[in-house]
Design an enzyme around this catalytic site. Structure first.
Site, PDB file in Angstrom:
ATOM      1  N   ASP A  63       0.834  -1.271  -0.007  1.00 28.50           N
ATOM      2  CA  ASP A  63      -0.041  -0.051   0.005  1.00 28.50           C
ATOM      3  C   ASP A  63       0.901   1.229  -0.034  1.00 28.50           C
ATOM      4  O   ASP A  63       1.506   1.509   1.038  1.00 28.50           O
ATOM      5  CB  ASP A  63      -0.852   0.027   1.249  1.00 28.50           C
ATOM      6  CG  ASP A  63      -1.916   1.267   1.180  1.00 28.50           C
ATOM      7  OD1 ASP A  63      -2.784   1.153   0.992  1.00 28.50           O
ATOM      8  OD2 ASP A  63      -1.257   2.333   1.745  1.00 28.50           O
ATOM      9  N   LYS A  89      -2.721   5.865  -4.422  1.00 28.28           N
ATOM     10  CA  LYS A  89      -3.884   6.658  -3.988  1.00 28.28           C
ATOM     11  C   LYS A  89      -3.660   8.173  -4.814  1.00 28.28           C
ATOM     12  O   LYS A  89      -2.532   8.354  -4.875  1.00 28.28           O
ATOM     13  CB  LYS A  89      -3.942   6.873  -2.719  1.00 28.28           C
ATOM     14  CG  LYS A  89      -3.974   5.846  -1.520  1.00 28.28           C
ATOM     15  CD  LYS A  89      -4.098   5.800  -0.320  1.00 28.28           C
ATOM     16  CE  LYS A  89      -3.506   4.680   0.614  1.00 28.28           C
ATOM     17  NZ  LYS A  89      -2.367   4.553   0.957  1.00 28.28           N
ATOM     18  N   HIS A  94      -7.742   9.540  -2.043  1.00 26.47           N
ATOM     19  CA  HIS A  94      -7.025   9.335  -0.693  1.00 26.47           C
ATOM     20  C   HIS A  94      -7.568  10.319   0.360  1.00 26.47           C
ATOM     21  O   HIS A  94      -7.563   9.683   1.390  1.00 26.47           O
ATOM     22  CB  HIS A  94      -5.560  10.155  -0.938  1.00 26.47           C
ATOM     23  CG  HIS A  94      -4.567   9.701   0.022  1.00 26.47           C
ATOM     24  ND1 HIS A  94      -3.264   9.616  -0.301  1.00 26.47           N
ATOM     25  CD2 HIS A  94      -4.848   9.475   1.433  1.00 26.47           C
ATOM     26  CE1 HIS A  94      -2.817   9.136   0.905  1.00 26.47           C
ATOM     27  NE2 HIS A  94      -3.422   9.227   1.861  1.00 26.47           N
TER      28      HIS A  94
HETATM   29  P1  NAP Z   1       0.678   1.536  11.753  1.00 28.20           P
HETATM   30  O1  NAP Z   1       0.781   0.660  10.879  1.00 28.20           O
HETATM   31  O2  NAP Z   1      -0.598   1.605  12.756  1.00 28.20           O
HETATM   32  O3  NAP Z   1       1.960   1.817  12.712  1.00 28.20           O
HETATM   33  C1  NAP Z   1       3.307   1.962  12.289  1.00 28.20           C
HETATM   34  C2  NAP Z   1       3.903   1.985  13.567  1.00 28.20           C
HETATM   35  O4  NAP Z   1       4.141   1.050  14.594  1.00 28.20           O
HETATM   36  C3  NAP Z   1       5.730   2.384  13.162  1.00 28.20           C
HETATM   37  O5  NAP Z   1       6.046   3.224  13.808  1.00 28.20           O
HETATM   38  C4  NAP Z   1       6.180   0.885  13.382  1.00 28.20           C
HETATM   39  O6  NAP Z   1       7.364   1.198  13.772  1.00 28.20           O
HETATM   40  C5  NAP Z   1       5.228   0.293  14.521  1.00 28.20           C
HETATM   41  N1  NAP Z   1       5.272  -1.064  14.475  1.00 28.20           N
HETATM   42  C6  NAP Z   1       4.969  -1.910  13.515  1.00 28.20           C
HETATM   43  N2  NAP Z   1       4.827  -3.214  13.731  1.00 28.20           N
HETATM   44  C7  NAP Z   1       4.937  -2.984  15.119  1.00 28.20           C
HETATM   45  C8  NAP Z   1       5.122  -4.128  16.002  1.00 28.20           C
HETATM   46  N3  NAP Z   1       4.681  -5.393  15.722  1.00 28.20           N
HETATM   47  N4  NAP Z   1       5.356  -4.046  17.214  1.00 28.20           N
HETATM   48  C9  NAP Z   1       5.586  -2.609  17.726  1.00 28.20           C
HETATM   49  N5  NAP Z   1       5.626  -1.453  16.716  1.00 28.20           N
HETATM   50  C10 NAP Z   1       5.389  -1.751  15.472  1.00 28.20           C
HETATM   51  O7  NAP Z   1       0.353   2.947  11.324  1.00 28.20           O
HETATM   52  P2  NAP Z   1       0.563   3.626   9.546  1.00 28.20           P
HETATM   53  O8  NAP Z   1       1.883   3.438   8.926  1.00 28.20           O
HETATM   54  O9  NAP Z   1       0.138   4.888   9.855  1.00 28.20           O
HETATM   55  O10 NAP Z   1      -0.587   2.826   8.763  1.00 28.20           O
HETATM   56  C11 NAP Z   1      -0.450   1.408   8.084  1.00 28.20           C
HETATM   57  C12 NAP Z   1      -0.333   2.005   6.815  1.00 28.20           C
HETATM   58  O11 NAP Z   1      -1.780   2.481   6.344  1.00 28.20           O
HETATM   59  C13 NAP Z   1       0.486   3.078   6.143  1.00 28.20           C
HETATM   60  O12 NAP Z   1       1.922   2.761   6.052  1.00 28.20           O
HETATM   61  C14 NAP Z   1      -0.197   3.470   4.965  1.00 28.20           C
HETATM   62  O13 NAP Z   1       0.264   2.559   3.890  1.00 28.20           O
HETATM   63  C15 NAP Z   1      -1.314   3.448   5.300  1.00 28.20           C
HETATM   64  N6  NAP Z   1      -2.087   4.619   5.674  1.00 28.20           N
HETATM   65  C16 NAP Z   1      -3.101   5.240   5.056  1.00 28.20           C
HETATM   66  C17 NAP Z   1      -3.613   6.589   5.299  1.00 28.20           C
HETATM   67  C18 NAP Z   1      -4.779   7.135   4.272  1.00 28.20           C
HETATM   68  O14 NAP Z   1      -5.098   8.319   4.655  1.00 28.20           O
HETATM   69  N7  NAP Z   1      -5.191   6.317   3.594  1.00 28.20           N
HETATM   70  C19 NAP Z   1      -3.096   7.262   6.474  1.00 28.20           C
HETATM   71  C20 NAP Z   1      -2.199   6.605   7.090  1.00 28.20           C
HETATM   72  C21 NAP Z   1      -1.508   5.484   6.799  1.00 28.20           C
HETATM   73  P3  NAP Z   1       8.882   0.273  13.062  1.00 28.20           P
HETATM   74  O15 NAP Z   1       8.745   1.077  11.432  1.00 28.20           O
HETATM   75  O16 NAP Z   1       9.920   1.326  13.516  1.00 28.20           O
HETATM   76  O17 NAP Z   1       8.657  -1.191  13.185  1.00 28.20           O
END
Ligand code: NAP
Length: 280
Positions: A43, A73, A107
Site C-alpha cells: 500500500d 492513491k 486518498h
Molecule cells: P501503523 O501500521 O498503525 O503503525 C506503524 C508504527 O508501528 C511504526 O512506527 C512501526 O515502527 C510500529 N510497528 C509496526 N509493527 C510493530 C510491531 N509489531 N510492534 C511494535 N511496533 C510496531 O501506522 P501507519 O503506518 O499509519 O498505517 C499503516 C499503513 O496505512 C501506512 O503505512 C499506509 O500505507 C496506510 N495509511 C493510509 C492513510 C490514509 O489516509 N489512507 C493514512 C495513514 C496510513 P517500525 O517501523 O519502527 O517497526
C-alpha cells in the site's frame, strides 16, 4: 494467505504492507523484505513520494506481477479534476513501473471527488485499474458518493484500531458490500497501545505480541490490514496472525476499548486546511 473477494470479483490479500512515512530509498528495502516474507499486497500513495521505491522492489523481487497486489492513491484534485486524475494515474503507473494498478483510491474526501471518481471509473473500464475505492470517507460522504454513481467503491481505507473502531462506517460497508481496510491498525504506536492492560493480557494468554492480537482482532471482524514497519522482525510478526483465534470474550473485551481517540479527524476544519497545503 487469506484473500477477500471485492464487490467486483477481484481478490485482495487481507494482510498487506504499508509504506507511509518511509522515504523512497528505504521503501525499496522494506518492501523487498516484506515480499520475501510472504506479503503480497503493498500500500503506497502518490503523496508518500515512494512509488518508485515500491516499483524497484517489485522488480527486484522477481515475483510474477499477477501474484502481487498494488494499491496506490490519488492526491486531492481541484481544478480540471477529471483530466488531472487521468494524468495522476499515468504518473503513478510510470513511477511504479507497472501497466496496471490493482487498487486505486481517492486518498481524501476533499477537493472535486465527483470528477475524480468519474475519471477513475473510466480508467477502471479501460483496464488501467482492477478495482477502485476511497479512503477516509465517513459513512455520510460514502453514501453520497454511492448515490451519485453506478460503480460502488470496492474498498474504504480508514483509520481503524481498538480505540477508534468505526462501527458507523462498518455498517455502511456491510450494507453496500464495501471492504473495510484499516490504516493505523496499531494506532501508529500512539495512545500507549502496546502497553494497554487488556491487550497485553490477551497477548500473554496466546503467547503473541500486542500487534498480532490487534491485527487478528481486525481480521476476525472482516477488516483488512496494512501494518507498516521498517524492522524485519516486526514485518515478519505482523504477517503471522492466522495461527491463533480470539474467543468471543476476548473480542468483547477489545470492543470495550473504543474511546474515540483518533490520529487524524477528517471532520476538523483545521485538519482540512492542513491537508489543503500538502502537494505532491
Ligand atoms: P501503523 O501500521 O498503525 O503503525 C506503524 C508504527 O508501528 C511504526 O512506527 C512501526 O515502527 C510500529 N510497528 C509496526 N509493527 C510493530 C510491531 N509489531 N510492534 C511494535 N511496533 C510496531 O501506522 P501507519 O503506518 O499509519 O498505517 C499503516 C499503513 O496505512 C501506512 O503505512 C499506509 O500505507 C496506510 N495509511 C493510509 C492513510 C490514509 O489516509 N489512507 C493514512 C495513514 C496510513 P517500525 O517501523 O519502527 O517497526
Amino acid at each position: 494467505m487469506q484473500l477477500a473477494t471485492l464487490n467486483n470479483g477481484v481478490q485482495m490479500p487481507m494482510v498487506g504492507f504499508g509504506v507511509f512515512q518511509v522515504n523512497d530509498g528505504q521503501t525499496e528495502q522494506a518492501v523487498l523484505t516484506a515480499l520475501r516474507n510472504g506479503y503480497r499486497l503493498i500500500d503506497t500513495a502518490a503523496i508518500y513520494g515512494n512509488e518508485s521505491g515500491v516499483g524497484r522492489a517489485i522488480k527486484a523481487s522477481g515475483i510474477a506481477r499477477d501474484e502481487i497486489f498494488i494499491t496506490t492513491k490519488l492526491w486531492i484534485q481541484r481544478e480540471n479534476a477529471y483530466d488531472n486524475t487521468l494524468k495522476a494515474i499515468d504518473e503513478s503507473l510510470v513511477k511504479l513501473g507497472l501497466d496496471y494498478i490493482d487498487l486505486y483510491l481517492i486518498h481524501q474526501p476533499f477537493g472535486d471527488v465527483y470528477q475524480e471518481w468519474r475519471a477513475m471509473v473510466d480508467a477502471y473500464r479501460a483496464g488501467k485499474i482492477r478495482a477502485i475505492g476511497v479512503s477516509n470517507f465517513h459513512a455520510d460522504r460514502l453514501v453520497d458518493l454511492i448515490t451519485c454513481f453506478d460503480v460502488v467503491p470496492a474498498v474504504n481505507q480508514i483509520e481503524t484500531h481498538p480505540f477508534y473502531q468505526r462501527e458507523a462506517e462498518r455498517q455502511i460497508h456491510q450494507e453496500y458490500g464495501i471492504l473495510q481496510q484499516s490504516w493505523a491498525s496499531l494506532a501508529e504506536g500512539k495512545f500507549d497501545i502496546f502497553t494497554n492492560p487488556v491487550l497485553t493480557a490477551i497477548a500473554k494468554a496466546h503467547k503473541k505480541s500486542v500487534a498480532q492480537v490487534i491485527l487478528r482482532w481486525l481480521n476476525q471482524r472482516g477488516i483488512a490490514v496494512i501494518p507498516k514497519s521498517v524492522n524485519e522482525n516486526r514485518i515478519i510478526e505482523n504477517h503471522q496472525i492466522f495461527n491463533f483465534t480470539l474467543n468471543s470474550e476476548e473480542m468483547n473485551a477489545i470492543a470495550q476499548l473504543e474511546n474515540g481517540s483518533t490520529i487524524f479527524n477528517h471532520r476538523d476544519p483545521q485538519m482540512v486546511k492542513l491537508l489543503a497545503e500538502f502537494h505532491e
